[in-house]
Design a protein around this motif. Structure first.
Motif, short mmCIF file in Angstrom:
data_model
loop_
_atom_site.label_atom_id
_atom_site.label_comp_id
_atom_site.label_asym_id
_atom_site.label_seq_id
_atom_site.Cartn_x
_atom_site.Cartn_y
_atom_site.Cartn_z
N ASN A 158 -9.69 -14.25 -17.25
CA ASN A 158 -10.45 -13.33 -16.41
C ASN A 158 -10.86 -12.19 -17.32
OD1 ASN A 158 -11.15 -11.06 -14.84
ND2 ASN A 158 -9.97 -11.80 -13.10
N PRO A 159 -12.17 -12.06 -17.64
CA PRO A 159 -12.59 -11.05 -18.63
C PRO A 159 -12.21 -9.63 -18.25
CG PRO A 159 -14.36 -12.61 -18.18
CD PRO A 159 -13.29 -12.87 -17.16
N GLN A 160 -12.16 -9.34 -16.95
CA GLN A 160 -11.82 -7.97 -16.54
C GLN A 160 -10.35 -7.66 -16.85
OE1 GLN A 160 -13.98 -9.95 -14.42
NE2 GLN A 160 -15.37 -8.85 -15.77
N ILE A 161 -9.48 -8.65 -16.73
CA ILE A 161 -8.07 -8.44 -17.06
C ILE A 161 -7.90 -8.28 -18.57
CG2 ILE A 161 -5.79 -9.52 -17.09
CD1 ILE A 161 -6.43 -10.81 -14.43
N GLU A 162 -8.63 -9.10 -19.33
CA GLU A 162 -8.45 -9.09 -20.78
C GLU A 162 -9.15 -7.93 -21.48
OE1 GLU A 162 -6.32 -11.21 -22.12
OE2 GLU A 162 -6.04 -12.00 -20.09
N ASN A 172 -7.90 -10.23 -9.19
CA ASN A 172 -8.74 -11.33 -8.73
C ASN A 172 -8.41 -12.62 -9.48
OD1 ASN A 172 -10.96 -12.67 -7.44
ND2 ASN A 172 -12.11 -12.43 -9.34
N TYR A 173 -8.20 -13.67 -8.74
CA TYR A 173 -7.91 -14.96 -9.36
C TYR A 173 -9.00 -16.00 -9.08
CZ TYR A 173 -6.40 -16.45 -4.68
OH TYR A 173 -6.37 -16.76 -3.34
N ILE A 174 -10.01 -15.62 -8.32
CA ILE A 174 -11.05 -16.56 -7.91
C ILE A 174 -12.38 -16.21 -8.58
CG2 ILE A 174 -12.45 -17.39 -5.97
CD1 ILE A 174 -10.06 -16.96 -4.17
N LEU A 175 -13.06 -17.23 -9.09
CA LEU A 175 -14.43 -17.05 -9.57
C LEU A 175 -15.36 -17.61 -8.50
CD1 LEU A 175 -15.79 -17.74 -13.16
CD2 LEU A 175 -17.18 -17.91 -11.10
N ASP A 176 -16.08 -16.74 -7.83
CA ASP A 176 -16.98 -17.15 -6.76
C ASP A 176 -18.33 -16.45 -6.93
OD1 ASP A 176 -16.34 -14.56 -6.13
OD2 ASP A 176 -15.26 -15.05 -4.28
N GLN A 212 -24.26 -22.09 -2.25
CA GLN A 212 -23.88 -21.19 -1.17
C GLN A 212 -22.38 -21.32 -0.89
OE1 GLN A 212 -25.85 -18.93 0.37
NE2 GLN A 212 -27.42 -19.51 -1.12
N GLU A 213 -21.77 -20.20 -0.56
CA GLU A 213 -20.33 -20.21 -0.31
C GLU A 213 -19.95 -21.14 0.83
OE1 GLU A 213 -17.78 -18.86 -1.96
OE2 GLU A 213 -19.24 -18.26 -3.47
N ASP A 214 -20.81 -21.25 1.84
CA ASP A 214 -20.51 -22.14 2.97
C ASP A 214 -20.36 -23.58 2.50
OD1 ASP A 214 -20.57 -20.00 4.66
OD2 ASP A 214 -22.57 -20.40 5.47
N ALA A 215 -21.21 -23.99 1.56
CA ALA A 215 -21.15 -25.35 1.05
C ALA A 215 -19.83 -25.60 0.32
CB ALA A 215 -22.32 -25.63 0.13
N LEU A 216 -19.38 -24.60 -0.46
CA LEU A 216 -18.13 -24.74 -1.19
C LEU A 216 -16.93 -24.73 -0.25
CD1 LEU A 216 -18.93 -22.33 -4.17
CD2 LEU A 216 -19.05 -24.83 -4.15
N LYS A 217 -16.99 -23.88 0.77
CA LYS A 217 -15.90 -23.83 1.75
C LYS A 217 -15.83 -25.13 2.54
CE LYS A 217 -15.75 -18.81 2.36
NZ LYS A 217 -15.97 -17.67 3.30
N ASP A 218 -16.99 -25.69 2.85
CA ASP A 218 -17.03 -26.93 3.62
C ASP A 218 -16.35 -28.06 2.87
OD1 ASP A 218 -18.04 -28.53 5.89
OD2 ASP A 218 -19.26 -29.50 4.34
N LYS A 219 -16.48 -28.07 1.54
CA LYS A 219 -15.85 -29.10 0.71
C LYS A 219 -14.51 -28.63 0.16
CE LYS A 219 -19.29 -32.13 0.79
NZ LYS A 219 -20.23 -31.42 1.65
N SER A 220 -14.09 -27.41 0.53
CA SER A 220 -12.82 -26.82 0.06
C SER A 220 -12.71 -26.86 -1.46
CB SER A 220 -11.63 -27.56 0.70
OG SER A 220 -11.64 -27.39 2.09
N ILE A 221 -13.75 -26.37 -2.13
CA ILE A 221 -13.77 -26.32 -3.59
C ILE A 221 -13.39 -24.91 -4.04
CG2 ILE A 221 -15.24 -26.49 -5.64
CD1 ILE A 221 -16.85 -28.62 -4.10
N LEU A 222 -12.41 -24.85 -4.92
CA LEU A 222 -11.86 -23.56 -5.35
C LEU A 222 -11.99 -23.42 -6.86
CD1 LEU A 222 -10.15 -21.00 -4.62
CD2 LEU A 222 -8.11 -22.40 -5.08
N GLY A 223 -12.56 -22.29 -7.30
CA GLY A 223 -12.63 -21.97 -8.72
C GLY A 223 -11.65 -20.86 -9.04
N ILE A 224 -10.74 -21.08 -9.99
CA ILE A 224 -9.71 -20.09 -10.30
C ILE A 224 -9.68 -19.78 -11.79
CG2 ILE A 224 -8.26 -20.78 -8.36
CD1 ILE A 224 -6.46 -22.23 -10.37
N PHE A 225 -9.16 -18.59 -12.11
CA PHE A 225 -8.92 -18.19 -13.50
C PHE A 225 -7.49 -18.58 -13.87
CE2 PHE A 225 -12.11 -14.93 -12.25
CZ PHE A 225 -13.06 -15.18 -13.24
N LEU A 226 -7.35 -19.45 -14.86
CA LEU A 226 -6.02 -19.79 -15.35
C LEU A 226 -5.32 -18.56 -15.91
CD1 LEU A 226 -3.82 -21.84 -16.01
CD2 LEU A 226 -5.07 -22.42 -18.11
N GLY A 227 -6.12 -17.63 -16.47
CA GLY A 227 -5.55 -16.43 -17.06
C GLY A 227 -4.92 -15.49 -16.06
#
Length: 242
Positions: A158-162, A172-176, A212-227
């Motif tokens: 997460n660039p803001q943490i680093e 924040n742990y989610i990239l959205d 669109q966020e609705d499309a990602l939520k509909d498929k339950s797709i999550l983007g996270i920062f491993l950092g």
């Protein structure tokens, strides 16, 4: 890190927020976060019929580490690369190395004529000739995940943490889409602007359009920062990926 970097600020003692964030990492309960991450991984494995994880990959030390880390966790990742205009010999060697290590990989690139027009426009308007690259490294992997219904996208640091950022961004742990618009490569320049003002057709720029966020939520797709879940260490990543 130059003090001209956006969101780079100093406290009354002249200490930058990147250093403050680095020191704050000593207060984090990393085992607790690891347990949270394991729950996310277990859920992704349950929902996947093929690949259970997308890793945006340049072939460099961090994405190579992410790939090896994912495999150690029993994940079956696919590595998605948004190709650059002119890939260097070292870049090609790095990407080929991931194939030799035993990973499914895919490279996605936009029409070079469209890319060339975008490079010129973005250089003239916002001073960034690499705007297409800075955007597609995020949009290509997530569009791939959406199309193939892959539940998890595993980003690195997460660039803001680093490197420093607003206080609210440090947890924040989610990239959205919200993160992309505030910190990602858009720089206030939208795909809709290009269509309305520069004569592009919608299908020509779909590659750069964040879903669109609705499309990602509909498929339950999550983007996270491993950092966010484990302490990030670029030197360690380099040593592991050599």
């Amino acid at each position: 890190m130059p003090d001209t970097r956006p969101d780079q600020i100093f406290d009354d003692n002249g200490i930058c927020n990147a250093c403050l964030s680095f020191n704050k990492n000593n207060e984090i309960n990393w085992p607790e976060r690891e347990n949270e991450l394991n729950e996310i991984i277990d859920e992704a494995k349950k929902r996947s019929s093929c690949w259970d994880c997308v890793i945006p990959s340049s072939g460099g030390k961090d994405s190579t580490y992410q790939a090896l880390w994912a495999k150690s966790k029993g994940l079956h990742p696919i590595l998605v690369t948004a190709s650059t205009c002119d890939l260097s010999e070292v870049g090609r060697k790095n990407l080929d190395n991931l194939k030799k290590l035993g990973f499914d990989t895919i490279e996605i690139s936009n029409d070079p004529k469209i890319r060339s027009r975008l490079n010129k426009i973005s250089l003239e308007l916002i001073g960034d000739i690499s705007w297409p690259e800075h955007v597609s490294i995020f949009t290509a992997p997530i569009r791939f995940a959406l199309n193939y219904k892959i539940p998890l996208i595993l980003y690195g640091e997460n660039p803001q943490i680093e490197y420093g950022g607003p206080k609210k961004s440090l947890s924040n742990y989610i990239l959205d889409r919200k993160w992309m618009e505030e910190f990602g490569g858009f720089l206030g320049f939208r795909v809709s602007d290009l269509i309305e003002n520069h004569g592009f057709k919608k299908h020509e720029l779909e590659y750069y359009n964040y879903p669109q966020e609705d499309a990602l939520k509909d498929k339950s797709i999550l983007g996270i920062f491993l950092g966010y879940y484990e302490r990030w260490d670029g030197i360690r990543n380099y040593e592991v990926s050599k």
